[in-house]
Design an enzyme around this catalytic site. Structure first.
Site, PDB file in Angstrom:
ATOM      1  N   LYS A  10      43.383  29.009  39.513  1.00 38.54           N
ATOM      2  CA  LYS A  10      44.065  28.581  40.742  1.00 38.54           C
ATOM      3  C   LYS A  10      43.044  28.470  41.867  1.00 38.54           C
ATOM      4  O   LYS A  10      41.954  29.058  41.799  1.00 38.54           O
ATOM      5  CB  LYS A  10      45.160  29.576  41.166  1.00 38.54           C
ATOM      6  CG  LYS A  10      44.702  31.034  41.431  1.00 38.54           C
ATOM      7  CD  LYS A  10      44.101  31.321  42.788  1.00 38.54           C
ATOM      8  CE  LYS A  10      43.702  32.785  42.978  1.00 38.54           C
ATOM      9  NZ  LYS A  10      42.810  33.018  44.108  1.00 38.54           N
ATOM     10  N   PRO A  94      34.835  31.281  36.015  1.00 38.46           N
ATOM     11  CA  PRO A  94      33.879  32.318  36.426  1.00 38.46           C
ATOM     12  C   PRO A  94      34.593  33.601  36.864  1.00 38.46           C
ATOM     13  O   PRO A  94      35.616  33.528  37.545  1.00 38.46           O
ATOM     14  CB  PRO A  94      33.149  31.693  37.617  1.00 38.46           C
ATOM     15  CG  PRO A  94      33.532  30.267  37.656  1.00 38.46           C
ATOM     16  CD  PRO A  94      34.757  30.067  36.828  1.00 38.46           C
ATOM     17  N   LEU A  99      39.045  32.504  41.619  1.00 37.16           N
ATOM     18  CA  LEU A  99      39.864  31.510  40.918  1.00 37.16           C
ATOM     19  C   LEU A  99      40.960  32.168  40.080  1.00 37.16           C
ATOM     20  O   LEU A  99      41.700  31.488  39.357  1.00 37.16           O
ATOM     21  CB  LEU A  99      38.975  30.639  40.009  1.00 37.16           C
ATOM     22  CG  LEU A  99      37.901  29.827  40.735  1.00 37.16           C
ATOM     23  CD1 LEU A  99      36.982  29.133  39.739  1.00 37.16           C
ATOM     24  CD2 LEU A  99      38.547  28.793  41.653  1.00 37.16           C
ATOM     25  N   GLY A 101      40.876  34.092  37.404  1.00 36.88           N
ATOM     26  CA  GLY A 101      40.738  34.040  35.942  1.00 36.88           C
ATOM     27  C   GLY A 101      41.406  35.205  35.226  1.00 36.88           C
ATOM     28  O   GLY A 101      42.242  35.005  34.345  1.00 36.88           O
ATOM     29  N   ASP A 136      47.581  38.845  42.221  1.00 39.87           N
ATOM     30  CA  ASP A 136      47.654  37.412  41.894  1.00 39.87           C
ATOM     31  C   ASP A 136      48.449  37.135  40.621  1.00 39.87           C
ATOM     32  O   ASP A 136      48.755  35.978  40.324  1.00 39.87           O
ATOM     33  CB  ASP A 136      46.245  36.841  41.668  1.00 39.87           C
ATOM     34  CG  ASP A 136      45.520  36.559  42.965  1.00 39.87           C
ATOM     35  OD1 ASP A 136      46.167  36.625  44.034  1.00 39.87           O
ATOM     36  OD2 ASP A 136      44.311  36.267  42.904  1.00 39.87           O
TER      37      ASP A 136
HETATM   38  O1  C5P Z   1      45.556  43.424  43.326  1.00 40.81           O
HETATM   39  P1  C5P Z   1      44.120  43.113  43.072  1.00 40.81           P
HETATM   40  O2  C5P Z   1      43.504  44.021  42.070  1.00 40.81           O
HETATM   41  O3  C5P Z   1      43.896  41.657  42.790  1.00 40.81           O
HETATM   42  O4  C5P Z   1      43.366  43.372  44.470  1.00 40.81           O
HETATM   43  C1  C5P Z   1      42.023  43.770  44.547  1.00 40.81           C
HETATM   44  C2  C5P Z   1      41.768  44.420  45.893  1.00 40.81           C
HETATM   45  O5  C5P Z   1      41.833  43.446  46.934  1.00 40.81           O
HETATM   46  C3  C5P Z   1      42.759  45.471  46.289  1.00 40.81           C
HETATM   47  O6  C5P Z   1      42.400  46.734  45.789  1.00 40.81           O
HETATM   48  C4  C5P Z   1      42.696  45.453  47.816  1.00 40.81           C
HETATM   49  O7  C5P Z   1      41.606  46.214  48.274  1.00 40.81           O
HETATM   50  C5  C5P Z   1      42.405  43.997  48.110  1.00 40.81           C
HETATM   51  N1  C5P Z   1      43.633  43.225  48.456  1.00 40.81           N
HETATM   52  C6  C5P Z   1      44.193  43.396  49.714  1.00 40.81           C
HETATM   53  N2  C5P Z   1      45.332  42.707  50.027  1.00 40.81           N
HETATM   54  C7  C5P Z   1      45.905  41.853  49.154  1.00 40.81           C
HETATM   55  C8  C5P Z   1      45.332  41.655  47.867  1.00 40.81           C
HETATM   56  C9  C5P Z   1      44.190  42.365  47.557  1.00 40.81           C
HETATM   57  O8  C5P Z   1      43.693  44.171  50.531  1.00 40.81           O
HETATM   58  N3  C5P Z   1      47.010  41.190  49.502  1.00 40.81           N
END
Ligand code: C5P
Length: 300
Positions: A10, A94, A99, A101, A136
C-alpha cells in the site's frame, strides 16, 4: 490443496497526525491505496501439525517473530487445533519501507488460511486479531482506497481513486516507525485539504495529484535521512505531479505520466535506491488478481 496468493503493498496517499492517544499511539486520518507491487505467499495443509514457514530469499525472518507466523498460529489454535500448514513467503516489498509489507502478509494469511483449511472464523474475530497484529493490518483485510481513522485501524471503504501509474523509490534505508512517530513531539494540527473533504463528502473520484494530500511524518524523515531527501528532491525536479513519503518511509512515491522520466532522475543517485514501476489497484482489481492462476506470471 496448495495455493499461491499475491500480498499487495500500500501507499498512504494522505497521512495526517491529529495528536497523541493516551496509549502512546497517534491518532491518524490517512487514505490508504493498494498498489501492484506484491509478495507471494504459497500455503498448503500438511499432515504434521504446526507451522512450517519458509522465506527462501530472506528479506524477513522465518521464525515466530514474522507476522505471518503469528497470524497463522492464531488461526490454527482457535479454529483448526492439531492441524498444520506449510507457508512459503517470497518477498519483493522492501521491509521497513512504509509500504506495509509485513502487515499485508499478515492480513493475507488471516484471510487465506481459513480458505485452505475450509474453516470459517467470524469476520469480526478476524478484524480483532488483525488489530492486535499491527495498526496497518485491518486495512489490508479490505484493500483498494480506504480511510484509516484512530490508530489507522478503523477502516472506512472509500470510492476508488482513478488508476494511477507511480514510481516507488526505496532508498534502501530501513526506517523505524516507532522512532519517526516519537520524533514528532507535539504535532501541529492542520485542517484537512478541501479537495479531500469534498471527495469524502461526494464520493466522486479525483486524480491523486489533485487531492492535495500530504504526509505529516515527511518533514521529520526528510530532515534526518539524507538518502531519502535526495530521492525526494530528484523526483520533484524531474517534474512528478506528486511526490510523497509513504507511511513512515523510507519509500517515496511519485506520480508520473511517463515513468521513464522518474527512473532517469533517480538512476544517477548513488547508494542502494531501488525503483518499482507500479499502478494503483482498486479493491475489485486487487481481489481479482489475489490468487495466482496456473500459467500466469506470478510477479505481474
Ligand atoms: O502497530 P504497528 O506495529 O504498525 O506500529 C509501530 C509503532 O508505530 C507503534 O509502536 C507506535 O510507536 C507507532 N505508531 C503510532 N501511531 C499509530 C501507528 C503506529 O504512534 N497510529
Amino acid at each position: 490443496m496448495s495455493r499461491t496468493y499475491r500480498s499487495f503493498a500500500k501507499i498512504n496517499v494522505h497521512l495526517q497526525v491529529d495528536g497523541r492517544l493516551p496509549d502512546g499511539y497517534h491518532q491518524l486520518r490517512t487514505i490508504f491505496q493498494t498498489v501492484s507491487l506484491h509478495d507471494l505467499i504459497s500455503i498448503e495443509e500438511t499432515s504434521a501439525s504446526g507451522i512450517d514457514l519458509e522465506v527462501p530469499d530472506g528479506g524477513a525472518p522465518a521464525d515466530e517473530t514474522n507476522l505471518v507466523h503469528r497470524a497463522a498460529r492464531t488461526i490454527l489454535e482457535r479454529w483448526a487445533p492439531g492441524r498444520g500448514v506449510r507457508i512459503v513467503l517470497r518477498k519483493r516489498i522492501p521491509a521497513g519501507g512504509g509500504l506495509g509489507g509485513g502487515s499485508s502478509n499478515a492480513a493475507l494469511t488471516l484471510s487465506a488460511l481459513p480458505e485452505i483449511l475450509r474453516v470459517e472464523p467470524p469476520a469480526h474475530e478476524v478484524r480483532k486479531i488483525a488489530r492486535e497484529l499491527g495498526a496497518d493490518v485491518p486495512y489490508f483485510l479490505v484493500g483498494g482506497t480506504a480511510l484509516g481513522l484512530g490508530r489507522g485501524d478503523d477502516i472506512v471503504q472509500l470510492a476508488e481513486l482513478p488508476e494511477q501509474s507511480l514510481l516507488l523509490v526505496d532508498p534502501g534505508v530501513a526506517i523505524s516507525t516507532t522512532e519517526v512517530f516519537a520524533s514528532l513531539g507535539a504535532p501541529r494540527l492542520r485542517p484537512m485539504p478541501a479537495a479531500i473533504l469534498e471527495y469524502l463528502a461526494t464520493g466522486q473520484a479525483v486524480d491523486i495529484p489533485d487531492l492535495g494530500g500530504f504526509n505529516d511524518l515527511e518533514e521529520a524523515v526528510l530532515e534526518r535521512v539524507a538518502e531519502i531527501r535526495s530521492v525526494y528532491t530528484s523526483l520533484r525536479r524531474a517534474g512528478a505531479a506528486c511526490v510523497r513519503l509513504s507511511g513512515s518511509g523510507g519509500t517515496v512515491f511519485a506520480c508520473f505520466a511517463d515513468l521513464e522520466r522518474g527512473q532517469e532522475a533517480v538512476r544517477g543517485l548513488s547508494g542502494q535506491a531501488k525503483t518499482f514501476a507500479v499502478r494503483t489497484l482498486s479493491r475489485p482489481a486487487a481481489m481479482e488478481s489475489r490468487v495466482v492462476s496456473a500459467g500466469e506470471g506470478e510477479w505481474l
